[in-house]
Scaffold this motif. Structure first.
Motif, short mmCIF file in Angstrom:
data_model
loop_
_atom_site.label_atom_id
_atom_site.label_comp_id
_atom_site.label_asym_id
_atom_site.label_seq_id
_atom_site.Cartn_x
_atom_site.Cartn_y
_atom_site.Cartn_z
N GLY A 1 0.76 -1.23 0.00
CA GLY A 1 0.00 0.00 0.00
C GLY A 1 0.80 1.29 0.00
O GLY A 1 0.22 2.37 0.06
N TYR A 2 2.13 1.20 -0.08
CA TYR A 2 2.93 2.42 -0.14
C TYR A 2 2.74 3.10 -1.49
O TYR A 2 2.57 2.45 -2.52
CB TYR A 2 4.41 2.10 0.09
N GLN A 3 2.78 4.43 -1.49
CA GLN A 3 2.54 5.21 -2.70
C GLN A 3 3.81 5.54 -3.46
O GLN A 3 3.77 5.86 -4.65
CB GLN A 3 1.81 6.50 -2.34
#
Length: 255
Positions: free
Chosen positions: A131-133
């Motif tokens: 889920g890191y951008q």
């Protein structure tokens, strides 16, 4: 970033991360530091001779510590939140990495794949799957790397697809992405002076908007090592280690 030997096979995100990393994350960006354990005969081998395997391993260990200490500043860049990962070779259960996990509060990630490109691509996929951008990948061969470069890279990713930190030897010391782009890591002759130009060519062919950080010197050869002795921005630990090694090398030359 130089070529590194990895483990056989590939791991899914759930299996590739240490238990600390299995909890939910709230940071927006992942900073992945690629590192080997400081095992004599397996690190900084291009410096041996004139360095002994033990001296090279000790120097490498200093560089890993420098990267971990400097990276702490990455999470203090404005409102941006950063989670740090240590991509490990050999496996993350090596005692050196377990100590780093505890002391520096980093999450451990196994390097998996047959070459450096596969391992970097796999690391990107794992953190994006969590889920890191944004993902920044760095090595440990630039001990004088300013901590501010991490913040610059994160800022540049706001309106760029790719950020690269070129090194003097034709490679790069940092790559930043907002999504997995496997093609950037395929067909690259790692550990050559073609790494950076070929990556730029691939980025252009893919229509990626690319930003560059300042060029830095990484430490692979004896000339790199000697040039670093007088460079500013080193930690006291690495500066002292370099001065000691330079003194020993001079003594060996005289004899």
């Amino acid at each position: 970033m130089g070529e590194k030997r990895g483990n056989e096979g590939k791991a899914s995100p759930a299996h590739g991360l240490s238990p600390r990393a299995s909890s939910l994350q709230h940071a927006e960006s992942a900073l992945i530091i690629f590192a080997k354990a400081p095992i004599p005969g397996q690190v900084k081998t291009r410096l041996c001779p004139p360095l002994t395997p033990d001296e090279a391993a000790s120097l490498h260990g200093s560089f890993v510590l420098d990267a971990l200490e400097r990276s702490q500043e990455a999470g203090r860049h404005g409102s941006v939140t950063v989670e740090r990962f240590l991509a490990c070779a050999p496996p993350a259960d090596h005692v050196f990495f377990k100590i780093m996990e505890e002391r520096h509060k980093v999450r451990l990630l196994r390097q998996t794949g047959d070459d450096l490109g596969v391992r970097m691509d796999q690391a990107c996929k794992e953190v994006f799957a969590l889920g890191y951008q944004r993902a920044l990948l760095v090595g440990t061969d630039v001990p004088s790397l300013p901590a501010s470069y991490y913040g610059q890279a994160i800022s540049l990713l706001a309106d760029h697809d790719l950020v690269l930190g070129p090194s003097l030897d034709g490679g790069y010391y940092l790559i930043g992405l907002k999504r997995p782009i496997p093609d950037l890591f395929r067909g690259i002759p790692w550990s050559t002076d073609q790494v950076f130009p070929l990556t730029r060519t691939k980025a252009e062919a893919l229509g990626l908007k690319t930003a560059l950080l300042p060029t830095c010197r990484d430490v692979d050869t004896l000339d790199d090592l000697l040039a670093l002795v007088n460079e500013k921005g080193l930690s006291a630990r690495s500066a002292n280690a370099l001065r000691l090694l330079a003194s020993r090398l001079q003594s060996r030359t005289r004899t």
